[in-house]
Design an enzyme around this catalytic site. Structure first.
Site, PDB file in Angstrom:
ATOM      1  N   ARG A 197      65.249  25.241 -69.845  1.00 44.23           N
ATOM      2  CA  ARG A 197      64.206  26.013 -70.511  1.00 44.23           C
ATOM      3  C   ARG A 197      64.671  27.452 -70.768  1.00 44.23           C
ATOM      4  O   ARG A 197      65.584  27.950 -70.131  1.00 44.23           O
ATOM      5  CB  ARG A 197      62.934  26.033 -69.646  1.00 44.23           C
ATOM      6  CG  ARG A 197      62.215  24.707 -69.575  1.00 44.23           C
ATOM      7  CD  ARG A 197      61.048  24.740 -68.588  1.00 44.23           C
ATOM      8  NE  ARG A 197      61.503  24.805 -67.201  1.00 44.23           N
ATOM      9  CZ  ARG A 197      60.697  24.845 -66.142  1.00 44.23           C
ATOM     10  NH1 ARG A 197      59.384  24.852 -66.331  1.00 44.23           N
ATOM     11  NH2 ARG A 197      61.194  24.899 -64.916  1.00 44.23           N
ATOM     12  N   ASP A 219      58.315  23.075 -55.130  1.00 48.50           N
ATOM     13  CA  ASP A 219      58.628  24.478 -55.402  1.00 48.50           C
ATOM     14  C   ASP A 219      57.675  25.422 -54.685  1.00 48.50           C
ATOM     15  O   ASP A 219      57.837  26.643 -54.736  1.00 48.50           O
ATOM     16  CB  ASP A 219      58.672  24.773 -56.899  1.00 48.50           C
ATOM     17  CG  ASP A 219      57.380  24.466 -57.626  1.00 48.50           C
ATOM     18  OD1 ASP A 219      56.413  24.056 -56.965  1.00 48.50           O
ATOM     19  OD2 ASP A 219      57.338  24.629 -58.864  1.00 48.50           O
ATOM     20  N   VAL A 263      62.673  17.395 -57.079  1.00 48.38           N
ATOM     21  CA  VAL A 263      63.313  18.387 -57.938  1.00 48.38           C
ATOM     22  C   VAL A 263      62.385  19.588 -58.105  1.00 48.38           C
ATOM     23  O   VAL A 263      61.213  19.435 -58.467  1.00 48.38           O
ATOM     24  CB  VAL A 263      63.666  17.776 -59.308  1.00 48.38           C
ATOM     25  CG1 VAL A 263      64.216  18.836 -60.254  1.00 48.38           C
ATOM     26  CG2 VAL A 263      64.682  16.647 -59.131  1.00 48.38           C
ATOM     27  N   VAL A 271      49.583  18.634 -54.213  1.00 49.24           N
ATOM     28  CA  VAL A 271      48.693  19.555 -53.513  1.00 49.24           C
ATOM     29  C   VAL A 271      49.287  20.955 -53.613  1.00 49.24           C
ATOM     30  O   VAL A 271      50.362  21.216 -53.075  1.00 49.24           O
ATOM     31  CB  VAL A 271      48.527  19.153 -52.037  1.00 49.24           C
ATOM     32  CG1 VAL A 271      47.579  20.115 -51.332  1.00 49.24           C
ATOM     33  CG2 VAL A 271      48.010  17.725 -51.937  1.00 49.24           C
ATOM     34  N   GLU A 283      51.584  42.135 -73.733  1.00 47.57           N
ATOM     35  CA  GLU A 283      50.673  43.124 -73.167  1.00 47.57           C
ATOM     36  C   GLU A 283      51.398  44.065 -72.206  1.00 47.57           C
ATOM     37  O   GLU A 283      51.195  45.278 -72.227  1.00 47.57           O
ATOM     38  CB  GLU A 283      49.502  42.451 -72.462  1.00 47.57           C
ATOM     39  CG  GLU A 283      48.494  43.447 -71.912  1.00 47.57           C
ATOM     40  CD  GLU A 283      47.162  42.839 -71.559  1.00 47.57           C
ATOM     41  OE1 GLU A 283      46.286  43.604 -71.110  1.00 47.57           O
ATOM     42  OE2 GLU A 283      46.990  41.622 -71.725  1.00 47.57           O
ATOM     43  N   GLU A 311      52.800  32.061 -61.942  1.00 45.78           N
ATOM     44  CA  GLU A 311      51.910  31.106 -61.257  1.00 45.78           C
ATOM     45  C   GLU A 311      50.694  31.744 -60.612  1.00 45.78           C
ATOM     46  O   GLU A 311      49.775  31.032 -60.187  1.00 45.78           O
ATOM     47  CB  GLU A 311      52.683  30.296 -60.212  1.00 45.78           C
ATOM     48  CG  GLU A 311      53.110  31.042 -58.965  1.00 45.78           C
ATOM     49  CD  GLU A 311      54.434  31.767 -59.105  1.00 45.78           C
ATOM     50  OE1 GLU A 311      54.949  32.239 -58.072  1.00 45.78           O
ATOM     51  OE2 GLU A 311      54.960  31.855 -60.236  1.00 45.78           O
ATOM     52  N   SER A 325      39.592  13.259 -49.482  1.00 44.96           N
ATOM     53  CA  SER A 325      40.791  13.500 -48.687  1.00 44.96           C
ATOM     54  C   SER A 325      40.461  13.757 -47.220  1.00 44.96           C
ATOM     55  O   SER A 325      39.665  14.632 -46.885  1.00 44.96           O
ATOM     56  CB  SER A 325      41.546  14.710 -49.259  1.00 44.96           C
ATOM     57  OG  SER A 325      42.693  14.986 -48.478  1.00 44.96           O
ATOM     58  N   LYS A 339      62.612  30.609 -64.254  1.00 48.57           N
ATOM     59  CA  LYS A 339      62.658  30.373 -62.809  1.00 48.57           C
ATOM     60  C   LYS A 339      63.042  31.644 -62.055  1.00 48.57           C
ATOM     61  O   LYS A 339      63.541  32.611 -62.625  1.00 48.57           O
ATOM     62  CB  LYS A 339      63.657  29.249 -62.489  1.00 48.57           C
ATOM     63  CG  LYS A 339      63.231  27.884 -63.009  1.00 48.57           C
ATOM     64  CD  LYS A 339      61.871  27.433 -62.484  1.00 48.57           C
ATOM     65  CE  LYS A 339      61.876  27.134 -61.000  1.00 48.57           C
ATOM     66  NZ  LYS A 339      60.536  26.728 -60.516  1.00 48.57           N
ATOM     67  N   SER A 352      52.196  22.501 -65.038  1.00 47.38           N
ATOM     68  CA  SER A 352      51.550  21.515 -64.169  1.00 47.38           C
ATOM     69  C   SER A 352      51.264  20.238 -64.947  1.00 47.38           C
ATOM     70  O   SER A 352      51.456  19.119 -64.450  1.00 47.38           O
ATOM     71  CB  SER A 352      50.247  22.072 -63.599  1.00 47.38           C
ATOM     72  OG  SER A 352      50.495  23.179 -62.758  1.00 47.38           O
ATOM     73  N   TYR A 365      58.367  32.639 -63.189  1.00 48.95           N
ATOM     74  CA  TYR A 365      57.871  31.902 -62.026  1.00 48.95           C
ATOM     75  C   TYR A 365      58.643  32.390 -60.806  1.00 48.95           C
ATOM     76  O   TYR A 365      59.874  32.484 -60.844  1.00 48.95           O
ATOM     77  CB  TYR A 365      58.096  30.393 -62.189  1.00 48.95           C
ATOM     78  CG  TYR A 365      57.133  29.706 -63.127  1.00 48.95           C
ATOM     79  CD1 TYR A 365      55.766  29.697 -62.866  1.00 48.95           C
ATOM     80  CD2 TYR A 365      57.585  29.049 -64.265  1.00 48.95           C
ATOM     81  CE1 TYR A 365      54.876  29.059 -63.717  1.00 48.95           C
ATOM     82  CE2 TYR A 365      56.707  28.414 -65.126  1.00 48.95           C
ATOM     83  CZ  TYR A 365      55.348  28.424 -64.847  1.00 48.95           C
ATOM     84  OH  TYR A 365      54.471  27.793 -65.701  1.00 48.95           O
ATOM     85  N   HIS A 371      57.193  31.849 -57.021  1.00 44.23           N
ATOM     86  CA  HIS A 371      56.935  31.000 -55.848  1.00 44.23           C
ATOM     87  C   HIS A 371      57.546  31.617 -54.591  1.00 44.23           C
ATOM     88  O   HIS A 371      58.313  30.981 -53.856  1.00 44.23           O
ATOM     89  CB  HIS A 371      57.473  29.581 -56.080  1.00 44.23           C
ATOM     90  CG  HIS A 371      56.837  28.866 -57.234  1.00 44.23           C
ATOM     91  ND1 HIS A 371      55.512  28.467 -57.218  1.00 44.23           N
ATOM     92  CD2 HIS A 371      57.330  28.485 -58.437  1.00 44.23           C
ATOM     93  CE1 HIS A 371      55.222  27.868 -58.367  1.00 44.23           C
ATOM     94  NE2 HIS A 371      56.297  27.879 -59.120  1.00 44.23           N
TER      95      HIS A 371
END
Length: 375
Positions: free
Chosen positions: A19, A273, A301, A242, A326, A121, A223, A78, A137, A97, A99
């Site tokens: 990407r 991730d 992955v 989740v 922005e 995210e 759940s 990433k 997602s 991203y 994480h």
């Protein structure tokens, strides 16, 4: 902080990550506002976007990663890898991203460098939705049953089960953990492949919505430990979906549960991730995507949408471009002050951690975004 005059787009260095963080259409929008775009040569190759495509849109192609990273703002897909840590600096604004709860070494590098970083995210709208996480997602969710079906094949180490079964033969049993964007899309595609699908979530209203949409084609379960244990025990494919915005994913399938599964069953942990929601998960790559533990094939992955890099690039940049513009047009401080969604997305600034879930996960002090940006 003043308007940002130029944006760098480096080539992604994560293994098999095709990407790219901006398309030629994005370059044209930046040009419209007088913002220069400097793209590292070959950055779009993995997404079937050539240097010539970028040049035709008005970008400047630069020969090295350092040339792209030298711009006051850098957009990526990433998180920075270790070989990119040397490019981080105090006067840099990074938008990608991150994480960070799952990648503490990246967080530490950003803090040490004093870099201002925004995480796709955690950009959050007033209704709680995550507009920059949603498209990936959706892609990861739709891809998960496809990957699961592939590794269920005998020659790929699986049980030799066809997702849709055959006349007189039961279909695969697919258990999806989590009914958010990832889980709902995974359940939808698995049902379309004619598998027997069980979707598990603690949000009964969300399950009610899914039930109304799918009209019985996807079974839903509340759940809890018991329902997960029973469902996983008989599953051919378990999809972990989740997720916790900005934080580490909770572990909902223990190693004992994995040990109880059928030999040759498959786990696809989309939450890897964010640390993974299966206890036996460890991150893999597109070039070496699976491993076997307790007789169960694990696919984990960390950048699943990178497997369909052209589709993913356009799905991602459709939603990131307005926020990129922005920040560049207003400057970091003004963008954070004026846009609450971007304030949620601010992760680090001048050595401070400005997203509470990340600070908690890393045992770092938390500073409110507006306090940090205005110090």
């Amino acid at each position: 902080m003043a308007k940002i005059a130029s944006i760098g787009v480096p080539r992604e260095v994560k293994i098999a990550e095709g990407r790219v963080a901006m398309t030629p259409d994005g370059v044209r929008e930046c040009e419209r506002y007088g913002i220069g775009v400097f793209v590292e040569t070959g950055a779009g190759d993995g997404a079937s976007i050539s240097d010539a495509d970028f040049v035709a849109a008005g970008a400047t192609i630069v020969p090295t990663a350092s040339d792209a990273w030298a711009q006051p703002m850098v957009v990526k897909v990433k998180e920075p890898k270790e070989e990119e840590f040397g490019f981080l600096r105090r006067d840099l604004t990074l938008f990608t991203y991150l994480h960070l709860a799952a990648y503490p070494n990246v967080a530490n590098a950003l803090i040490a460098a004093g870099t201002t970083s925004f995480a796709y995210e955690t950009v959050q709208l007033p209704d709680g939705s995550l507009p920059l996480l949603a498209p990936m997602s959706e892609v990861a969710g739709r891809l998960a049953p496809q990957m699961g079906a592939h590794f269920l094949e005998s020659h790929n180490g699986g049980r030799g089960v066809l997702m849709g079964g055959a006349p007189g033969v039961r279909p695969a049993k697919v258990v999806v953990l989590g009914a958010g964007n990832v889980g709902w899309n995974a359940a939808w595609i698995a049902a379309g492949m004619e598998a027997e699908v069980i979707l598990i979530d603690k949000n009964i209203e969300r399950l009610r919505y899914v039930d109304q949409i799918h009209r019985g084609r996807v079974s839903t379960l509340a759940s809890n430990r018991g329902s997960i244990e029973r469902s996983v025990l008989d599953a051919d494919l378990v999809i972990g979906a989740v997720l916790v915005a900005g934080g580490r994913a909770p572990v909902v399938v223990s190693e004992d549960m994995v040990r109880s599964m059928k030999r040759g069953a498959v786990i696809v942990d989309v939450a890897v991730d964010q640390g993974g929601c299966i206890e036996t998960t460890r991150e893999t790559t597109h070039t070496d995507p699976v491993y076997v533990e307790h007789g169960v094939v694990h696919y984990a992955v960390g950048n699943m949408p990178g497997a369909v890099s052209h589709t993913s690039t356009y799905a991602l940049t459709n939603v990131t471009l307005p926020y990129q513009l922005e920040i560049a047009r207003s400057g970091t401080r003004s963008a954070v002050e004026k846009n609450a969604a971007l304030a949620h997305g601010l992760s680090t600034h001048h050595g401070h951690v400005t997203y509470e879930a990340v600070a908690t996960a890393l045992s770092q002090p938390f500073v409110e975004p507006l306090d940090a940006i205005n110090e």
